[in-house]
Design an enzyme around this catalytic site. Structure first.
Site, PDB file in Angstrom:
ATOM      1  N   VAL A  26       0.849  -1.156   0.077  1.00  0.00           N
ATOM      2  CA  VAL A  26       0.034  -0.141  -0.029  1.00  0.00           C
ATOM      3  C   VAL A  26       0.847   1.339   0.129  1.00  0.00           C
ATOM      4  O   VAL A  26       0.233   2.225   0.002  1.00  0.00           O
ATOM      5  CB  VAL A  26      -0.742  -0.086   1.094  1.00  0.00           C
ATOM      6  N   TYR A  31      13.106   3.762   1.042  1.00  0.00           N
ATOM      7  CA  TYR A  31      13.904   3.149   2.085  1.00  0.00           C
ATOM      8  C   TYR A  31      12.941   2.285   2.788  1.00  0.00           C
ATOM      9  O   TYR A  31      13.189   1.882   3.963  1.00  0.00           O
ATOM     10  CB  TYR A  31      14.749   4.078   3.039  1.00  0.00           C
ATOM     11  N   ASP A  33       9.153  -0.195   2.476  1.00  0.00           N
ATOM     12  CA  ASP A  33       7.518  -0.458   1.900  1.00  0.00           C
ATOM     13  C   ASP A  33       6.848  -0.791   2.801  1.00  0.00           C
ATOM     14  O   ASP A  33       7.207  -1.267   3.795  1.00  0.00           O
ATOM     15  CB  ASP A  33       7.996  -1.780   0.750  1.00  0.00           C
ATOM     16  N   LYS A  49       5.512  -2.612   7.801  1.00  0.00           N
ATOM     17  CA  LYS A  49       6.426  -1.492   7.363  1.00  0.00           C
ATOM     18  C   LYS A  49       7.907  -2.189   7.144  1.00  0.00           C
ATOM     19  O   LYS A  49       8.490  -2.294   8.423  1.00  0.00           O
ATOM     20  CB  LYS A  49       6.558  -0.392   8.009  1.00  0.00           C
ATOM     21  N   ASP A 140       9.929  15.529  11.398  1.00  0.00           N
ATOM     22  CA  ASP A 140       9.403  15.591   9.965  1.00  0.00           C
ATOM     23  C   ASP A 140       7.690  15.770  10.097  1.00  0.00           C
ATOM     24  O   ASP A 140       6.918  14.965   9.670  1.00  0.00           O
ATOM     25  CB  ASP A 140       9.644  14.413   9.059  1.00  0.00           C
TER      26      ASP A 140
END
Length: 467
Positions: A26, A31, A33, A49, A140
């Site tokens: 998805v 770095y 998936d 993940k 972030d």
């Protein structure tokens, strides 16, 4: 740089397949998936993940373990990691994010109600306060990293760039009552809607590292923070790494996305190259450009939790207007947009600004009568403008902490935050392909957007002046 080739994948990991059915991919980035999965023992849908970078995996695991139990941080169920194999994190599966909420509200044309805005802001503050209480810099924060469950609970995610400034257990609070309790006690009508206020961190001490907490004054909090920032860290995990995921980092969390989408259309954001040095020092190249603080844009490697607070202010402004506050197309353009709004950066507004590494290298012509944050938030309530101004200011020391904002009168006045169950939650995460930009890192080509450009030689290099 592409990750090293591998002869195996998540589908060949026997220890994972024994517990989970890997359903579909998805999200995908350089770095990491992300796969949708099903836990075989109870059919729980999860996000798997797979992280291809050692440093990013270590950071995310460590941060999520410390924050375990925090209601506004994504849940890490477990992880798999063996020598010479990628880490695979089993996370709760969250179907959408705040960016989708913003885009849907913009598409509908009616915007978000004040009650909705307050509830989203309140939950974000709870998540950021949980991080900062444990001295965790997220680095972030942006709408696409604020994931939302189907029942409206917002959770911070994607801690791959996070840094822990000190050991967990130091709880940066003052001696005032819980801000949530203050709001409710001062406004009895909110008791009619108890779910309007998420569970407080004071009720979830076990979720904060399971260590003894101690209350400290704000002065002590900043004193300790200053000591940490000036002291050389011995974090041996900060080996060189590269986060050039372009527009795909936001996909590699726990949200649904279309991996067939064109690379150029995945996001309007820019992912910086996050390389902290081997001695544990910090890099200024972190986060996503539109939400990066001035100290980062000027190359600072001596910063703290305040960079998250700047990002928070940009996010709040975006919730209010449904448009990004500073949508820069390059690092220079980003600085130019900030200066056009806040005015020129000098010692009067931020006494330490001249010490920034790139302060003498880049200068802008004097901005006359800058509009300020007020000019960016037309037709918004004075308390809403005030909230953003407490975060989007040059001097990091002047930015209000998440805890201080949780006690802001804005959240305790009518209309109150609506109950979480009343929030409008999109069914799925959108592809985020509207108004997108393909943004590259700062290089000399950034200067082409500005005419004329004055390049002045100095004793230590050069200075670039932009009109």
């Amino acid at each position: 740089m592409d990750p090293p080739p591998k002869s195996w994948s998540i589908y060949t990991r026997a220890e994972i397949l024994a517990k989970y059915q890997v359903m579909e991919r998805v999200g995908s980035g350089t770095y990491s998936d992300v796969y949708k999965g099903r836990r075989l023992s109870d059919d729980l849908i999860v996000a798997l993940k797979e992280i291809h970078d050692y440093q990013s995996a270590m950071r995310e695991i460590e941060a999520l373990q410390i924050l375990q139990g925090s209601p506004n941080v994504v849940v890490l169920h477990e992880y798999f990691w063996r020598e010479d194999e990628d880490a695979v994190l089993v996370l709760e599966f969250l179907r959408t994010d705040l960016l989708t909420v913003i885009k849907e509200a913009k598409k509908e044309g009616a915007g978000l109600s004040v009650g909705e805005i307050k509830q989203w802001m309140f939950q974000i503050l709870c998540g950021v306060d949980a991080c900062h209480a444990n001295m965790i810099m997220h680095r972030d924060l942006k709408p696409s990293n604020l994931l939302i469950s189907e029942d409206g609970v917002l959770k911070l995610a994607d801690f791959g760039q996070a840094r822990i400034l000190m050991e967990p257990g130091f709880h940066a609070v003052d001696e005032n009552p819980s801000p949530y309790e203050d709001v409710i006690s001062n406004h009895e009508r909110s008791l009619q809607h108890p779910e309007a206020f998420p569970q407080t961190h004071s009720q979830n001490q076990d979720g904060y590292g399971n260590q003894e907490q101690r209350a400290v004054t704000q002065d002590e909090y900043y004193r300790v923070l200053d000591e940490i920032k000036t002291k050389s860290s011995t974090d041996d995990m900060d080996k060189d790494t590269n986060f050039q995921d372009g527009n795909t980092s936001c996909l590699a969390t726990c949200t649904i996305s279309d991996v067939e989408d064109d690379f150029m259309k995945g996001s309007f954001t820019y992912e910086a190259d996050a390389r902290d040095n081997e001695e544990g020092g910090l890099t200024s190249c972190v986060g996503t450009r539109w939400y990066r603080s001035p100290e980062l844009l000027y190359g600072s490697d001596d910063y703290g939790l305040e960079i998250d607070l700047w990002s928070l202010g940009c996010i709040f402004a975006e919730i209010l207007t449904l448009e990004p506050l500073f949508p820069g197309t390059s690092d220079i353009d980003q600085l130019s947009r900030i200066i056009d709004v806040l005015g020129n950066l000098n010692e009067e507004v931020w006494p330490a600004c001249s010490k920034l590494p790139d302060y003498e290298k880049i200068s802008f012509t004097k901005v006359e009568n800058p509009p300020g944050i007020e000019g960016c938030l037309p037709n918004r309530l004075p308390d809403e403008v005030s909230l953003v101004k407490k975060l989007v200011c040059y001097d990091p020391a002047r930015r209000a902490t998440a805890m201080e904002l949780l006690q802001d009168r804005y959240f305790g006045e009518e209309p109150l935050p609506i109950p979480i169950s009343k929030l409008r939650v999109p069914l799925t995460r959108s592809a985020h392909d509207e108004d997108s930009h393909n943004l590259d890192d700062l290089d000399l080509s950034d200067c082409e957007d500005f005419n004329p450009v004055n390049v002045i030689k100095t004793g230590t290099g050069f200075s670039i002046q932009f009109p």
